[in-house]
Design a protein around this motif. Structure first.
Motif, PDB file in Angstrom:
ATOM      1  N   ALA A 135       0.827  -1.193   0.000  1.00 36.84           N
ATOM      2  CA  ALA A 135       0.000   0.000   0.000  1.00 36.84           C
ATOM      3  C   ALA A 135       0.864   1.246   0.000  1.00 36.84           C
ATOM      4  O   ALA A 135       0.512   2.276  -0.552  1.00 36.84           O
ATOM      5  N   GLY A 136       2.008   1.149   0.661  1.00 31.14           N
ATOM      6  CA  GLY A 136       2.873   2.298   0.814  1.00 31.14           C
ATOM      7  C   GLY A 136       3.840   2.426  -0.335  1.00 31.14           C
ATOM      8  O   GLY A 136       3.837   1.668  -1.290  1.00 31.14           O
ATOM      9  N   TRP A 137       4.727   3.347  -0.198  1.00 33.35           N
ATOM     10  CA  TRP A 137       5.634   3.697  -1.268  1.00 33.35           C
ATOM     11  C   TRP A 137       6.648   2.599  -1.530  1.00 33.35           C
ATOM     12  O   TRP A 137       7.574   2.421  -0.800  1.00 33.35           O
ATOM     13  N   GLY A 138       6.429   1.874  -2.599  1.00 33.31           N
ATOM     14  CA  GLY A 138       7.381   0.891  -3.097  1.00 33.31           C
ATOM     15  C   GLY A 138       7.729  -0.210  -2.127  1.00 33.31           C
ATOM     16  O   GLY A 138       8.755  -0.863  -2.265  1.00 33.31           O
ATOM     17  N   GLY A 139       6.894  -0.415  -1.129  1.00 28.40           N
ATOM     18  CA  GLY A 139       7.192  -1.485  -0.192  1.00 28.40           C
ATOM     19  C   GLY A 139       8.061  -1.029   0.960  1.00 28.40           C
ATOM     20  O   GLY A 139       8.423  -1.808   1.828  1.00 28.40           O
ATOM     21  N   GLY A 140       8.390   0.244   0.988  1.00 25.87           N
ATOM     22  CA  GLY A 140       9.235   0.714   2.081  1.00 25.87           C
ATOM     23  C   GLY A 140       8.445   1.285   3.241  1.00 25.87           C
ATOM     24  O   GLY A 140       9.010   1.642   4.242  1.00 25.87           O
ATOM     25  N   GLY A 141       7.129   1.326   3.078  1.00 29.41           N
ATOM     26  CA  GLY A 141       6.307   1.897   4.131  1.00 29.41           C
ATOM     27  C   GLY A 141       6.105   0.956   5.301  1.00 29.41           C
ATOM     28  O   GLY A 141       6.676  -0.114   5.352  1.00 29.41           O
ATOM     29  N   ALA A 142       5.266   1.361   6.217  1.00 30.46           N
ATOM     30  CA  ALA A 142       5.076   0.607   7.452  1.00 30.46           C
ATOM     31  C   ALA A 142       4.565  -0.794   7.190  1.00 30.46           C
ATOM     32  O   ALA A 142       4.810  -1.708   7.975  1.00 30.46           O
ATOM     33  N   ASP A 143       3.874  -0.996   6.074  1.00 28.93           N
ATOM     34  CA  ASP A 143       3.348  -2.323   5.779  1.00 28.93           C
ATOM     35  C   ASP A 143       4.381  -3.218   5.114  1.00 28.93           C
ATOM     36  O   ASP A 143       4.178  -4.411   5.001  1.00 28.93           O
ATOM     37  N   GLY A 144       5.439  -2.661   4.643  1.00 27.87           N
ATOM     38  CA  GLY A 144       6.420  -3.457   3.910  1.00 27.87           C
ATOM     39  C   GLY A 144       5.785  -4.061   2.673  1.00 27.87           C
ATOM     40  O   GLY A 144       4.807  -3.550   2.130  1.00 27.87           O
ATOM     41  N   LEU A 145       6.351  -5.132   2.196  1.00 26.12           N
ATOM     42  CA  LEU A 145       5.821  -5.863   1.060  1.00 26.12           C
ATOM     43  C   LEU A 145       5.060  -7.082   1.555  1.00 26.12           C
ATOM     44  O   LEU A 145       5.504  -7.758   2.481  1.00 26.12           O
ATOM     45  N   THR A 146       3.915  -7.374   0.925  1.00 20.58           N
ATOM     46  CA  THR A 146       3.206  -8.617   1.183  1.00 20.58           C
ATOM     47  C   THR A 146       3.414  -9.522  -0.016  1.00 20.58           C
ATOM     48  O   THR A 146       3.109  -9.141  -1.146  1.00 20.58           O
ATOM     49  N   PHE A 147       3.931 -10.702   0.239  1.00 24.03           N
ATOM     50  CA  PHE A 147       4.277 -11.629  -0.832  1.00 24.03           C
ATOM     51  C   PHE A 147       3.251 -12.742  -0.965  1.00 24.03           C
ATOM     52  O   PHE A 147       2.666 -13.195   0.029  1.00 24.03           O
ATOM     53  N   GLY A 148       3.052 -13.206  -2.210  1.00 28.01           N
ATOM     54  CA  GLY A 148       2.457 -14.507  -2.406  1.00 28.01           C
ATOM     55  C   GLY A 148       3.499 -15.565  -2.076  1.00 28.01           C
ATOM     56  O   GLY A 148       4.683 -15.266  -1.925  1.00 28.01           O
ATOM     57  N   LYS A 149       3.074 -16.801  -1.977  1.00 27.51           N
ATOM     58  CA  LYS A 149       4.002 -17.862  -1.596  1.00 27.51           C
ATOM     59  C   LYS A 149       4.818 -18.387  -2.764  1.00 27.51           C
ATOM     60  O   LYS A 149       5.726 -19.193  -2.574  1.00 27.51           O
ATOM     61  N   GLY A 150       4.511 -17.908  -3.969  1.00 23.76           N
ATOM     62  CA  GLY A 150       5.316 -18.286  -5.121  1.00 23.76           C
ATOM     63  C   GLY A 150       4.733 -19.441  -5.903  1.00 23.76           C
ATOM     64  O   GLY A 150       4.127 -20.345  -5.333  1.00 23.76           O
ATOM     65  N   THR A 151       4.909 -19.377  -7.245  1.00 20.42           N
ATOM     66  CA  THR A 151       4.531 -20.469  -8.140  1.00 20.42           C
ATOM     67  C   THR A 151       5.803 -21.057  -8.728  1.00 20.42           C
ATOM     68  O   THR A 151       6.612 -20.322  -9.318  1.00 20.42           O
ATOM     69  N   HIS A 152       5.962 -22.368  -8.585  1.00 20.48           N
ATOM     70  CA  HIS A 152       7.128 -23.049  -9.139  1.00 20.48           C
ATOM     71  C   HIS A 152       6.838 -23.375 -10.601  1.00 20.48           C
ATOM     72  O   HIS A 152       5.908 -24.126 -10.894  1.00 20.48           O
ATOM     73  N   LEU A 153       7.614 -22.794 -11.503  1.00 20.49           N
ATOM     74  CA  LEU A 153       7.404 -22.962 -12.945  1.00 20.49           C
ATOM     75  C   LEU A 153       8.502 -23.833 -13.528  1.00 20.49           C
ATOM     76  O   LEU A 153       9.694 -23.609 -13.266  1.00 20.49           O
ATOM     77  N   ILE A 154       8.095 -24.802 -14.354  1.00 20.37           N
ATOM     78  CA  ILE A 154       9.050 -25.683 -15.039  1.00 20.37           C
ATOM     79  C   ILE A 154       8.784 -25.590 -16.529  1.00 20.37           C
ATOM     80  O   ILE A 154       7.649 -25.827 -16.973  1.00 20.37           O
ATOM     81  N   ILE A 155       9.807 -25.217 -17.290  1.00 18.86           N
ATOM     82  CA  ILE A 155       9.703 -25.169 -18.748  1.00 18.86           C
ATOM     83  C   ILE A 155      10.443 -26.387 -19.294  1.00 18.86           C
ATOM     84  O   ILE A 155      11.660 -26.516 -19.136  1.00 18.86           O
ATOM     85  N   GLN A 156       9.693 -27.248 -19.948  1.00 19.65           N
ATOM     86  CA  GLN A 156      10.265 -28.493 -20.453  1.00 19.65           C
ATOM     87  C   GLN A 156      10.890 -28.272 -21.822  1.00 19.65           C
ATOM     88  O   GLN A 156      10.225 -27.779 -22.728  1.00 19.65           O
ATOM     89  N   PRO A 157      12.174 -28.654 -22.012  1.00 24.23           N
ATOM     90  CA  PRO A 157      12.825 -28.480 -23.334  1.00 24.23           C
ATOM     91  C   PRO A 157      12.162 -29.357 -24.385  1.00 24.23           C
ATOM     92  O   PRO A 157      11.589 -30.410 -24.069  1.00 24.23           O
TER      93      PRO A 157
END
Lengths: 115, 111
Positions: free
Chosen positions: A93-115
């Motif tokens: 919500a704040g400026w670039g993640g530097g505000g009082a709330d910091g950054l809120t992250f998702g837990k991440g998606t593991h992506l696999i690209i098969q050759p």
């Protein structure tokens, strides 16, 4: 209810496919939206950064933000095996993640690209 | 390019020890952050700092403290290490309203 939801995957696609990665969120105050890529045993690397709604394109990557639906997406065109990584969405919500709330992250998606 | 350097990639300590994790950035950023990253829990903010000698608690500050004596350096301190503090620790820095940039992390094991 978690603030940011992200499917952990793994998402496996063939090389050359278009990849769509998504996050939903509940906090309507979020204004800054980021996508980070994290390779195994490395720190997150900033890929895309957008403010408020709209699209942003950078090479093969496109970030979309739909604040009305509280939904953000990252598209990868012409996917390569080197794109295999975990993709984290982040927002603040704040400026670039530097505000009082910091950054809120998702837990991440593991992506696999098969050759 | 922004460079955030964490002093150790891997660290093994014993329960009860006082542990110091060091982070240095070379871009004169005023904001610095410490996160921990755990499987299934994602990244969680421990502490952050807006300026020298200033610090703010994040979401999970219990058991941790921080020190910022110089602008480029931000230290995370585990006062008395416990096994539940085994984790990947990530430092980040940012300038103004710009996004955060991360170091490569310290993988800490407490035995």
């Amino acid at each position: 209810q978690k603030e940011v939801e992200q499917d952990p995957g793994p998402l496996s696609v063939p090389e050359g496919a278009i990849v769509s990665l998504n996050c939903t969120y509940s906090n309507s105050a979020f204004q800054y939206f980021m996508w980070y890529r994290q390779y195994s045993r490395k720190g997150p690397e900033l890929l895309m950064y957008t403010y408020s709604s709209g699209n942003k394109e950078d090479g093969r990557f496109t970030a979309q933000v739909d604040k009305s639906s509280k939904y953000i997406s990252l598209f990868i065109r012409d996917s390569q095996p080197s794109d295999s990584a975990t993709y984290l969405c982040a927002m603040s919500a704040g400026w670039g993640g530097g505000g009082a709330d910091g950054l809120t992250f998702g837990k991440g998606t593991h992506l696999i690209i098969q050759p | 390019d922004v460079k955030v350097t964490q002093s150790s990639r891997y660290l093994v300590k014993r329960t009860g020890e006082k542990v110091f994790l060091e982070c240095v950035q070379d871009m004169d950023h005023e904001n610095m952050f410490w996160y921990r990253q755990d499987p299934g829990l994602g990244l969680r903010l421990i502490y952050f700092s807006y300026d020298v000698k200033m610090k703010e608690k994040g979401d999970i500050p219990e058991g941790y403290s921080v020190s910022r004596e110089k602008k480029e350096r931000f230290s995370l301190i585990l006062e008395s290490a416990s096994t539940n503090q085994t984790s990947m620790y990530l430092c980040a820095s940012s300038f103004g309203n710009q996004p955060q940039h991360f170091g490569d992390g310290t993988r800490l094991s407490i035995l």
